[in-house]
Design a protein around this motif. Structure first.
Motif, PDB file in Angstrom:
ATOM      1  N   MET A 184      44.319  49.865  22.703  1.00  0.00           N
ATOM      2  CA  MET A 184      42.978  50.472  22.706  1.00  0.00           C
ATOM      3  C   MET A 184      41.994  49.657  23.987  1.00  0.00           C
ATOM      4  O   MET A 184      42.478  48.821  24.436  1.00  0.00           O
ATOM      5  N   TYR A 185      41.343  50.741  24.308  1.00  0.00           N
ATOM      6  CA  TYR A 185      40.457  50.641  25.589  1.00  0.00           C
ATOM      7  C   TYR A 185      38.994  50.700  25.127  1.00  0.00           C
ATOM      8  O   TYR A 185      38.712  51.666  24.500  1.00  0.00           O
ATOM      9  N   LYS A 186      37.910  49.970  25.957  1.00  0.00           N
ATOM     10  CA  LYS A 186      36.431  50.297  25.573  1.00  0.00           C
ATOM     11  C   LYS A 186      35.847  50.205  26.797  1.00  0.00           C
ATOM     12  O   LYS A 186      36.208  49.836  27.891  1.00  0.00           O
ATOM     13  N   THR A 187      34.979  51.223  26.959  1.00  0.00           N
ATOM     14  CA  THR A 187      34.152  51.152  28.165  1.00  0.00           C
ATOM     15  C   THR A 187      33.427  49.937  28.560  1.00  0.00           C
ATOM     16  O   THR A 187      33.021  49.135  27.447  1.00  0.00           O
ATOM     17  N   VAL A 188      32.880  49.412  29.452  1.00  0.00           N
ATOM     18  CA  VAL A 188      31.977  48.425  29.754  1.00  0.00           C
ATOM     19  C   VAL A 188      30.590  48.866  28.889  1.00  0.00           C
ATOM     20  O   VAL A 188      29.997  47.752  28.516  1.00  0.00           O
ATOM     21  N   ASP A 189      30.008  49.747  29.108  1.00  0.00           N
ATOM     22  CA  ASP A 189      28.943  50.213  28.536  1.00  0.00           C
ATOM     23  C   ASP A 189      28.855  50.013  26.953  1.00  0.00           C
ATOM     24  O   ASP A 189      28.051  49.718  26.064  1.00  0.00           O
ATOM     25  N   ALA A 190      29.997  50.189  26.270  1.00  0.00           N
ATOM     26  CA  ALA A 190      30.090  49.786  24.947  1.00  0.00           C
ATOM     27  C   ALA A 190      29.874  48.498  24.486  1.00  0.00           C
ATOM     28  O   ALA A 190      29.616  48.374  23.267  1.00  0.00           O
ATOM     29  N   SER A 191      29.953  47.474  25.263  1.00  0.00           N
ATOM     30  CA  SER A 191      29.638  46.183  24.803  1.00  0.00           C
ATOM     31  C   SER A 191      28.391  45.718  25.863  1.00  0.00           C
ATOM     32  O   SER A 191      28.300  44.426  25.436  1.00  0.00           O
ATOM     33  N   ARG A 192      27.843  46.324  26.522  1.00  0.00           N
ATOM     34  CA  ARG A 192      26.800  46.023  27.234  1.00  0.00           C
ATOM     35  C   ARG A 192      25.664  45.705  26.276  1.00  0.00           C
ATOM     36  O   ARG A 192      25.201  46.006  25.322  1.00  0.00           O
ATOM     37  N   ILE A 193      24.944  44.106  26.635  1.00  0.00           N
ATOM     38  CA  ILE A 193      23.908  43.561  25.814  1.00  0.00           C
ATOM     39  C   ILE A 193      22.831  43.155  26.931  1.00  0.00           C
ATOM     40  O   ILE A 193      23.036  42.883  28.020  1.00  0.00           O
ATOM     41  N   GLU A 194      21.572  43.597  26.165  1.00  0.00           N
ATOM     42  CA  GLU A 194      20.213  43.130  26.954  1.00  0.00           C
ATOM     43  C   GLU A 194      19.314  42.471  25.990  1.00  0.00           C
ATOM     44  O   GLU A 194      19.207  43.062  24.821  1.00  0.00           O
ATOM     45  N   ILE A 195      18.729  41.308  26.199  1.00  0.00           N
ATOM     46  CA  ILE A 195      17.870  40.622  25.651  1.00  0.00           C
ATOM     47  C   ILE A 195      16.455  40.381  26.251  1.00  0.00           C
ATOM     48  O   ILE A 195      16.770  40.069  27.560  1.00  0.00           O
ATOM     49  N   THR A 196      15.350  40.495  25.909  1.00  0.00           N
ATOM     50  CA  THR A 196      14.211  39.906  26.292  1.00  0.00           C
ATOM     51  C   THR A 196      13.399  38.736  25.601  1.00  0.00           C
ATOM     52  O   THR A 196      13.182  38.994  24.425  1.00  0.00           O
ATOM     53  N   GLN A 197      12.990  37.704  26.073  1.00  0.00           N
ATOM     54  CA  GLN A 197      12.282  36.787  25.362  1.00  0.00           C
ATOM     55  C   GLN A 197      11.218  36.357  26.094  1.00  0.00           C
ATOM     56  O   GLN A 197      11.401  35.810  27.371  1.00  0.00           O
ATOM     57  N   LEU A 198      10.295  35.836  25.414  1.00  0.00           N
ATOM     58  CA  LEU A 198       8.731  35.272  26.061  1.00  0.00           C
ATOM     59  C   LEU A 198       9.269  33.768  26.361  1.00  0.00           C
ATOM     60  O   LEU A 198       9.716  33.164  25.410  1.00  0.00           O
TER      61      LEU A 198
END
Length: 181
Positions: free
Chosen positions: A1-15
């Motif tokens: 099985m293969y997954k794209t980079v975008d499939a596991s991309r994460i972004e968080i923002t915190q004060l």
């Protein structure tokens, strides 16, 4: 099985809060590293579908300080996969809420290993890379691993000879005073 980079991309923002400051009044680097480890875990676990542990962290350069009251955004993506390991690239940016000025604070690479229910390394999906930047990131990860391996071979060899390197220390702020051992 293969997954794209975008499939596991994460972004968080915190004060960033006053409780996370160091003695200089800036956000503590250790706090930022903790957040980076969390996002690396989330990204690697999302890609692998497994529990992951941090195996190593490469190149954490604190470029710009982070101030109290700024928003910090961390972006993570899988840059490389091996059999059970993944290199997660993380970019950290801060933003002044009042001025909207953004700063690149640091980038780093976390090597994460997927584990099965018995705590043993487990195979991860391959990676589908579909743009020039993703190809460059994959190649850079290979280069970092190769350089690290070569350095280990060079300095951990039983044939290592200190005499071959002493001349390289000239010009540095070091004085060699070897004792017998």
């Amino acid at each position: 099985m293969y997954k794209t980079v975008d499939a596991s991309r994460i972004e968080i923002t915190q004060l960033m809060l006053p409780s996370n400051t160091n003695f200089g009044g800036k956000i503590h680097g250790g706090y930022i590293l903790n957040l980076m480890d969390q996002i690396a875990f989330a990204c690697a676990s999302k890609h692998s579908g497994s529990y992951c542990v941090t195996a190593s962290v490469d190149t954490v350069d604190f470029i710009n300080p982070i101030e109290v009251g700024e928003l910090v955004t961390m972006k993570a993506s899988v840059n490389y996969v091996g059999t059970s390991s993944m290199v997660v690239g993380i970019r950290v940016e801060s933003e002044n809420i009042q001025t909207s000025v953004k700063k690149h604070c640091n980038s780093s690479y976390f090597t994460m290993v997927a584990k099965n229910e018995n705590g043993k390394p487990t195979e991860v999906p391959g990676l589908i890379i579909n743009d020039k930047n993703e190809v460059k990131r994959f190649l850079k990860a290979i280069k970092r691993m190769h350089t690290k391996h070569q350095r280990k071979i060079e300095f951990d060899s039983i044939n290592f000879s200190l005499e071959n390197y002493l001349k390289e220390l000239e010009g540095y702020r070091v004085r060699v005073e070897l004792t017998e051992n």
